[in-house]
Design a protein around this motif. Structure first.
Motif, short mmCIF file in Angstrom:
data_model
loop_
_atom_site.label_atom_id
_atom_site.label_comp_id
_atom_site.label_asym_id
_atom_site.label_seq_id
_atom_site.Cartn_x
_atom_site.Cartn_y
_atom_site.Cartn_z
N ARG A 234 58.52 10.89 40.81
CA ARG A 234 60.11 11.21 40.62
C ARG A 234 60.51 11.76 39.02
O ARG A 234 61.40 11.93 38.96
CB ARG A 234 60.83 9.81 41.00
N GLU A 235 59.43 11.48 38.28
CA GLU A 235 60.00 11.70 36.68
C GLU A 235 59.04 12.94 36.10
O GLU A 235 59.36 13.24 35.01
CB GLU A 235 59.49 10.36 35.96
N SER A 236 57.94 13.55 37.14
CA SER A 236 57.34 14.90 36.65
C SER A 236 57.81 15.67 37.55
O SER A 236 57.79 15.64 38.88
CB SER A 236 55.77 14.52 36.51
N ALA A 237 57.86 16.98 36.88
CA ALA A 237 58.21 18.12 37.86
C ALA A 237 56.93 18.45 38.80
O ALA A 237 55.95 18.25 38.60
CB ALA A 237 58.24 19.53 37.11
N PRO A 238 57.22 18.90 40.12
CA PRO A 238 56.11 19.07 41.06
C PRO A 238 54.98 20.08 40.67
O PRO A 238 54.04 19.82 41.09
CB PRO A 238 56.94 19.70 42.21
N THR A 239 55.42 20.88 39.72
CA THR A 239 54.32 21.95 39.20
C THR A 239 53.68 21.59 37.86
O THR A 239 52.84 22.00 37.46
CB THR A 239 55.30 23.37 38.94
N GLU A 240 53.90 20.20 37.65
CA GLU A 240 53.33 19.69 36.39
C GLU A 240 52.20 18.85 36.80
O GLU A 240 52.24 17.76 37.43
CB GLU A 240 54.39 18.84 35.52
N PRO A 241 50.80 19.28 36.25
CA PRO A 241 49.63 18.49 36.65
C PRO A 241 49.86 16.97 35.95
O PRO A 241 49.79 17.05 34.80
CB PRO A 241 48.65 19.19 36.38
N ALA A 242 49.92 15.91 36.49
CA ALA A 242 49.83 14.63 36.22
C ALA A 242 49.25 13.62 37.04
O ALA A 242 49.61 13.76 38.24
CB ALA A 242 51.28 14.25 35.46
N THR A 243 48.76 12.60 36.57
CA THR A 243 48.48 11.45 37.40
C THR A 243 48.60 10.19 36.56
O THR A 243 48.63 10.09 35.32
CB THR A 243 46.85 11.29 37.57
N LEU A 244 48.89 9.04 37.18
CA LEU A 244 48.88 7.55 36.74
C LEU A 244 47.93 6.84 37.64
O LEU A 244 48.25 6.91 38.70
CB LEU A 244 50.50 7.41 36.77
N ASN A 245 47.28 6.00 37.01
CA ASN A 245 46.31 5.22 37.71
C ASN A 245 46.30 3.69 37.18
O ASN A 245 46.20 3.74 35.86
CB ASN A 245 44.85 5.68 37.65
N VAL A 246 46.79 2.68 38.10
CA VAL A 246 46.47 1.29 37.50
C VAL A 246 44.94 0.92 38.11
O VAL A 246 44.59 0.72 39.38
CB VAL A 246 47.36 0.50 38.20
N GLY A 247 44.11 0.86 37.32
CA GLY A 247 42.53 0.75 37.54
C GLY A 247 42.15 -0.76 37.53
O GLY A 247 41.07 -0.95 38.03
N SER A 248 43.08 -1.66 36.81
CA SER A 248 42.48 -3.14 36.90
C SER A 248 43.78 -3.83 36.74
O SER A 248 44.90 -3.65 36.52
CB SER A 248 41.62 -3.23 35.69
N PHE A 249 43.59 -5.09 37.64
CA PHE A 249 44.80 -6.14 37.79
C PHE A 249 43.95 -7.44 37.97
O PHE A 249 43.27 -7.52 38.53
CB PHE A 249 45.48 -5.95 39.25
N HIS A 250 44.26 -8.25 36.58
CA HIS A 250 43.50 -9.38 36.50
C HIS A 250 44.60 -10.74 36.33
O HIS A 250 45.49 -10.54 35.63
CB HIS A 250 42.52 -9.42 35.26
N SER A 251 44.42 -11.62 36.95
CA SER A 251 45.45 -12.74 37.08
C SER A 251 44.73 -13.90 37.99
O SER A 251 44.30 -13.76 39.09
CB SER A 251 46.67 -12.24 37.35
N GLY A 252 44.76 -15.06 37.37
CA GLY A 252 44.72 -16.35 38.14
C GLY A 252 43.27 -16.70 38.26
O GLY A 252 42.30 -15.91 38.03
N SER A 253 43.13 -17.88 38.82
CA SER A 253 41.72 -18.39 39.05
C SER A 253 41.67 -19.11 40.35
O SER A 253 40.69 -19.43 40.78
CB SER A 253 41.15 -19.35 38.03
N GLY A 254 42.66 -19.13 40.99
CA GLY A 254 42.78 -20.02 42.30
C GLY A 254 44.07 -19.52 43.25
O GLY A 254 44.98 -19.40 42.72
N GLY A 255 44.12 -19.85 44.59
CA GLY A 255 45.06 -19.51 45.29
C GLY A 255 46.12 -20.72 45.36
O GLY A 255 47.22 -20.73 46.03
#
Length: 430
Positions: A234-255
């Motif tokens: 929604r913030e990049s033009a459809p013709t503009e090559p771009a990627t965004l990746n969330v590659g890690s998510f770390h939090s907590g130690s128990g449920g």
């Protein structure tokens, strides 16, 4: 680019004929590197092995440049200075190739750096053995920490060009899922620039049974992950090559508890510096806004952990090297490479690194060379595009270059490229 005498190596040049003599030790060198990968910043053994190879070939070797970086210099009279760069480091990937020489540790050469390094070493030996065929200086650089995009900057900051002089051209190549023996060149941007972030979101920990007394950073981080997906859509033009990746998510130690923080690893990639800056600002805006919406007790800590420029090789240098490869391999083995969203710190050796080393106008040549064996290519079903999608890509635990076809081409492609600049190279001077 710099105007220097150019030599196009022909198919039967004496320089390249020497590949038969150095291929067996180069393969052994590759197998040893593959068995013993080292992560970014830990490349002591790999650097030592390269240093030993270059010393034996007659190069003056300096170690510990910008970390575990290795620089080998071979002076052979007056003439241009050509720098050949390859990478030392591996990835934190557990290998699943089943190869008899596979790494047994938690690291793996899943991006072909062992292949690049063996090809550069082979080219260094070929050039050293044929010093009567060229004039100038060859500089071999074994760069650490490419995977973390820190090594090139560190070597330049440690005085690479001040201590070993400014090169007239810088050359590099990268393995790709093409048939072994092929090379591919790109005009315009070849690889994306990237910005890597670490975002620490601060909540208020507590008991899972009393969530109303806590501020849950997991919920905030999860909302940020979902919202970040709109940056490209929604913030990049459809013709503009771009990627965004969330590659890690770390939090907590128990449920049964609510943690007090969550950490996200985020990378954005684009084909222009302007797009990178815009996307980086969007990442910071969204993470801060989600923290504000959740009532986090502290502002998030958002740190840029890496940044690499767009890889945009010099057009003139690209044309020189491509012409040399066409004469060497023929048109059926020289392809064009479309822009890709992978990223490199190689551009820092040229104009992109002017802020680091204070010098501009250094032409860069960068190309891809095939790493897929003929049997693997043949038995992979579908068209060429189908094959490329099905074959294990770089960074896969199943990534396995076919050393029998890839390494000879990697050695000759790099040697031929270096001879384009070195005075008195084999072949007619243009």
């Amino acid at each position: 680019m710099n105007h220097v005498p150019v030599a196009y190596p022909g198919e039967n040049t004496p320089v390249l004929d020497g590949v038969r003599e150095i291929l067996r030790p180069a393969v052994a060198f590759y197998l040893d590197l593959h068995r013993h990968p080292e992560l970014s910043g830990e490349e002591r053994r790999t650097a030592a092995r390269l240093g030993e190879w270059l010393t034996e070939a007659g190069y003056e070797v300096t170690g510990e440049v910008g970390g575990h970086g290795v620089v080998g210099v071979l002076r052979n009279g007056d003439g241009p200075r050509v720098l050949i760069r390859a990478e030392l480091d591996a990835l934190p990937v557990a290998e699943q190739t089943g190869l008899p020489y596979a790494s047994e540790g938690p690291a793996m050469h899943a991006c072909g750096h062992d292949l690049h390094l063996a090809a550069a070493a082979g080219a260094a030996s070929l050039l050293a053995r044929a010093r009567d065929r060229w004039r100038g200086t060859v500089v071999i650089v074994g760069q650490p920490a490419e995977e973390t995009l820190a090594g090139a900057r560190a070597m330049l900051a440690d005085g690479l060009y001040e201590r070993f002089d400014r090169p007239d051209a810088v050359l590099a190549q990268h393995s790709a899922p093409l048939p072994g023996g092929m090379v591919a060149h790109g005009y315009g941007p070849m690889l994306a620039g990237s910005v890597g972030f670490e975002a620490v979101i601060h909540g208020r920990g507590g008991h899972a049974g009393t969530p109303q007394l806590a501020v849950d950073p997991v919920v905030t981080a999860a909302a940020a992950v979902l919202r970040l997906q709109s940056v490209v859509s929604r913030e990049s033009a459809p013709t503009e090559p771009a990627t965004l990746n969330v590659g890690s998510f770390h939090s907590g130690s128990g449920g049964n508890l609510i943690p007090d923080r969550a950490t996200l690893g985020i990378t954005v990639r684009a084909m222009s510096e302007r797009a990178l800056d815009r996307m980086a600002a969007s990442v910071e805006r969204i993470v801060r806004a989600e923290c504000a919406a959740s009532g986090c007790p502290r502002d998030p800590e958002i740190t840029v952990v890496s940044r690499s420029p767009v890889t945009h090789p010099d057009p003139g240098a690209t044309e020189l090297v491509r012409e040399a490869h066409l004469r060497l391999y023929g048109r059926e083995r020289v392809a064009l490479w479309p822009p890709a969203m992978a990223s490199e710190d190689f551009p820092l050796y040229g104009d992109a690194g002017v802020s680091v080393h204070g010098m501009a106008g250094i032409p860069l040549a960068y190309w891809m060379f095939g790493a897929v064996g003929p049997r693997t290519w043949a038995r992979t079903p579908g068209s060429a595009e189908d094959k490329l999608a099905a074959l294990p890509p770089n960074h896969s635990p199943e990534f396995a270059p076919d050393v029998r076809t890839a390494l000879p081409a990697g050695i000759t492609a790099m040697t031929a490229a270096a001879l384009c600049w070195l005075k008195g190279g084999a072949g007619p001077v243009d």
